[in-house]
Design a protein around this motif. Structure first.
Motif, mmCIF file in Angstrom:
data_model
loop_
_atom_site.group_PDB
_atom_site.id
_atom_site.type_symbol
_atom_site.label_atom_id
_atom_site.label_comp_id
_atom_site.label_asym_id
_atom_site.label_seq_id
_atom_site.Cartn_x
_atom_site.Cartn_y
_atom_site.Cartn_z
ATOM 1 N N ASN A 230 0.803 -1.224 0.000
ATOM 2 C CA ASN A 230 0.000 0.000 0.000
ATOM 3 C C ASN A 230 0.832 1.269 0.000
ATOM 4 O OD1 ASN A 230 -2.375 -1.423 -0.011
ATOM 5 N ND2 ASN A 230 -2.608 -1.400 2.215
ATOM 6 N N LEU A 271 -9.445 -0.203 -9.630
ATOM 7 C CA LEU A 271 -9.514 -0.107 -8.168
ATOM 8 C C LEU A 271 -9.732 -1.477 -7.540
ATOM 9 C CD1 LEU A 271 -11.720 2.875 -6.916
ATOM 10 C CD2 LEU A 271 -9.341 2.385 -6.435
ATOM 11 N N SER B 128 -5.093 0.500 0.489
ATOM 12 C CA SER B 128 -4.144 1.609 0.385
ATOM 13 C C SER B 128 -4.879 2.941 0.394
ATOM 14 C CB SER B 128 -3.301 1.486 -0.882
ATOM 15 O OG SER B 128 -4.059 1.844 -2.005
ATOM 16 N N ALA B 130 -4.245 5.375 -1.324
ATOM 17 C CA ALA B 130 -4.425 5.791 -2.705
ATOM 18 C C ALA B 130 -5.778 5.302 -3.230
ATOM 19 C CB ALA B 130 -3.291 5.256 -3.571
ATOM 20 N N ALA B 131 -6.068 4.024 -3.018
ATOM 21 C CA ALA B 131 -7.334 3.461 -3.486
ATOM 22 C C ALA B 131 -8.513 4.125 -2.774
ATOM 23 C CB ALA B 131 -7.358 1.952 -3.267
ATOM 24 N N ILE B 134 -9.200 7.566 -4.243
ATOM 25 C CA ILE B 134 -9.923 7.504 -5.520
ATOM 26 C C ILE B 134 -11.382 7.142 -5.270
ATOM 27 C CG2 ILE B 134 -10.087 6.306 -7.713
ATOM 28 C CD1 ILE B 134 -7.033 5.792 -7.434
ATOM 29 N N ILE B 246 -4.747 12.971 -4.036
ATOM 30 C CA ILE B 246 -5.488 12.150 -4.981
ATOM 31 C C ILE B 246 -6.930 12.628 -5.121
ATOM 32 C CG2 ILE B 246 -6.425 9.839 -5.342
ATOM 33 C CD1 ILE B 246 -3.843 8.783 -4.109
#
Lengths: 299, 307
Positions: A230, A271, B128, B130-131, B134, B246
């Protein structure tokens, strides 16, 4: 500033707290109240994730019109498109190489250092311990720009081994900290016995002590695997070549460009691909991960 | 028996220590010097310019660096709200899961299905950032999940959350709280499980209500865990980089309403190539973090003495 949540190596107990109490009035009301809130939060957590899953199987049009609706027909080609055209396969492969190598190396090196720190007296031992603890406490943003210079100086920018070296270096303090706790709990008599039987330092470590530390190695291994998979900050600063992007970084690029390419269904599929490995790992090892992370992340 | 101890130690520690010193210790140490230079990262040489980066940052000659100070302002807002909200919700759920079930056989039980909730609530922590960034960017889109659900109510006119400076920072706060509640719930649950049962039994014998035994026994004994949680969430609130970079427009927008110090460091590094200046901002972030940690430790220590 060491914030040990629990002695390393000791698994946090996740058993339910129980205590005798008189049966109170209004107990039913309390139970209903409890369940309303718990179900409420469960929905708040689960709905966005389920929605991502649904959206990854929709057409772009379905994503924009009445977005809450489930998909009319399952568009599995979104996944094929994300995997191939959006280079998720490439990012996935990069992550796999870098994370696997980093975890293996940091476990070996971390165990070696932890063993020395836990079981040998030598000058500078205390300083080393404080250095590792200090490294866990200082914000990465202080080091991240100079780190770019260091990595560049070695000519390691945009290489697998450059990223692996950095991942190993930054995963090392906690790995050492955790395993030092583990090795120091192992009984002294066993290593003494090994020495008496004629085993040298190396033999004692590899054939006696390391196998005994297996539970600790597994905990820290899962913890590092998740954390490094991650990892976002380090690659965003150090990896500029798109062919070497790791998954979280690749997803961020995908999100930034989804608008131009008008491929939102592909973004959602990406995703899902990015989240799937950790979710599977989590479902299998959820107990160890929860106890490891609560003991671990709050170093 | 201990022959060749130092040789063994050298063999075992040389490589790991070299990696650690090169990639961890040396960048931290260099930061304090590089912050005083005009390093750009792209030229091999750079000059020592004293405190000029800091002068520029504080606006001693010319206007102060608006992007950085807006970032600090937003970081402070996050610092005020995110830890408190996260800890309050997490503590509430931890108490519910562990203390609020039926009293079968004279024992307080965890609520039914508590292991299911424990597994589900923790999920955001393993994905994460990041995910998650988003995901929430899409949830808060004008036609995303949230607004499409709100429009089910007649007459609803939901805002475009991320594009409106009045709501953009709120989306960041919601995302950070959503992400962290489950982790701290599990953490506080573990701390509760370590409370000696005899204490709760004694309270029960003294006919203490559940609320009383929570307030007078569980809560005070959780204080060290709460302290740890405050510091850790505070450090996270001073960072918040990935989510903001992000999720938000710009990123950091609209009108710098969501920017954070870490984003300013990133932009000066990546977009301007002003490495020395970015490092100077890192030094400031470092000192703010240290002050915060020291302050939290002190403040909570005093409370303990009062107890």
């Amino acid at each position: 500033m060491t914030l040990a949540a629990a002695p390393p190596g000791e698994q946090l107990k996740l058993s339910q707290e129980t205590a005798p109490i008189k049966v109170g009035r209004g107990e039913r009301g309390l139970t209903v109240f409890t369940h309303v809130f718990l179900i409420g939060w469960a929905l708040i957590v689960a709905i966005p994730l389920i929605w991502v899953l649904f959206s990854s199987l929709k057409t772009d049009n379905e994503i924009f019109v009445d977005s809450w609706k489930p998909p009319a027909a399952l568009q599995f080609d979104n996944y094929a498109r994300a995997w191939n055209a959006s280079h998720i396969s490439q990012y996935f492969f990069n992550s796999l190489i870098v994370v696997t190598a980093s975890v293996v190396i940091v476990m070996v090196l971390g165990a070696m250092v932890a063993y020395c720190l836990a079981r040998y007296e030598f000058p500078g031992r205390t300083i080393l311990r404080y250095a590792f603890i200090g490294a866990m406490a200082v914000p990465l943003f202080l080091a991240i720009v100079p780190l770019f210079g260091v990595v560049k100086g070695f000519g390691l920018l945009n290489t697998y081994h450059g990223l692996i070296a950095v991942y190993v270096a930054y995963a090392m303090p906690f790995t050492v900290f955790f395993l030092t706790g583990f090795f120091s709990t192992l009984p002294k008599e066993i290593s003494e016995a090994a020495f008496v039987d004629g085993a040298g330092h190396y033999r004692t470590f590899f054939s006696v002590m390391l196998p005994m530390a297996r539970p600790g190695m597994i905990s820290i291994g899962i913890f590092n695997a998740l954390g490094l998979w991650n990892q976002y900050l380090i690659p965003v600063f150090l990896v500029t070549d798109e062919s070497k992007f790791v998954v979280p970084q690749g997803l961020a690029i995908l999100a930034a460009t989804a608008g131009y390419r008008s491929d939102f269904s592909g973004l959602f599929a990406g995703l899902m691909i990015g989240m799937a490995p950790v979710l599977v790992l989590y479902l299998i090892f959820q107990k160890q991960i929860q106890s490891g992370m609560t003991a671990g992340a709050l170093k | 028996m201990r022959q060749g101890k130092y040789r063994f130690l050298t063999v075992f520690m040389a490589l790991p220590m070299a990696i650690f010193v090169i990639f961890v210790v040396s960048p931290y140490a260099q930061a304090f010097y590089l912050a005083l230079t005009d390093w750009t990262g792209y030229t091999p040489t750079y000059n020592f310019i004293g405190l000029q980066n800091f002068a520029y940052l504080f606006g001693i000659e010319g206007p102060p660096d608006r992007f950085f100070w807006m970032g600090l302002r937003n970081n402070l807002i996050l610092l005020l709200i995110v830890p408190a909200a996260t800890i309050a919700i997490a503590l509430f759920f931890a108490a519910m899961l562990n203390l609020s079930g039926s009293t079968k056989g004279g024992q307080i039980r965890g609520v039914r299905g508590s292991s299911f909730y424990r597994i589900l609530f923790f999920v955001p922590q393993v994905i994460s950032v990041a995910a998650l960034g988003i995901m929430f960017q899409q949830v808060f889109q004008p036609s995303g999940l949230l607004n499409s659900m709100l429009r089910l109510f007649p007459g609803a006119d939901p805002p475009s959350w991320l594009a409106d400076p009045r709501t953009a920072l709120l989306t960041v706060i919601v995302t950070l709280v959503w992400t962290n509640v489950g982790f701290y719930m599990v953490y506080f649950s573990a701390a509760m499980a370590n409370i000696p049962r005899e204490l709760l039994e004694a309270a029960a014998i003294d006919k203490a209500s559940r609320w009383q035994s929570f307030r007078l026994i569980t809560f005070p004994l959780l204080r060290p865990s709460l302290q740890v949680a405050f510091i850790y969430l505070g450090i996270m609130a001073l960072d918040a980089f990935a989510i903001v970079q992000i999720m938000t427009i710009g990123p950091g927008g609209p009108n710098e309403s969501t920017t954070v110090m870490a984003l300013s460091i990133y932009k000066n590094f990546k977009e301007q190539g002003q490495f020395g200046y970015a490092t100077a901002q890192g030094v400031i972030l470092f000192f703010i973090t240290i002050v915060l940690a020291a302050f939290t430790l002190r403040a909570t220590k005093r409370e303990e003495v009062e107890m």
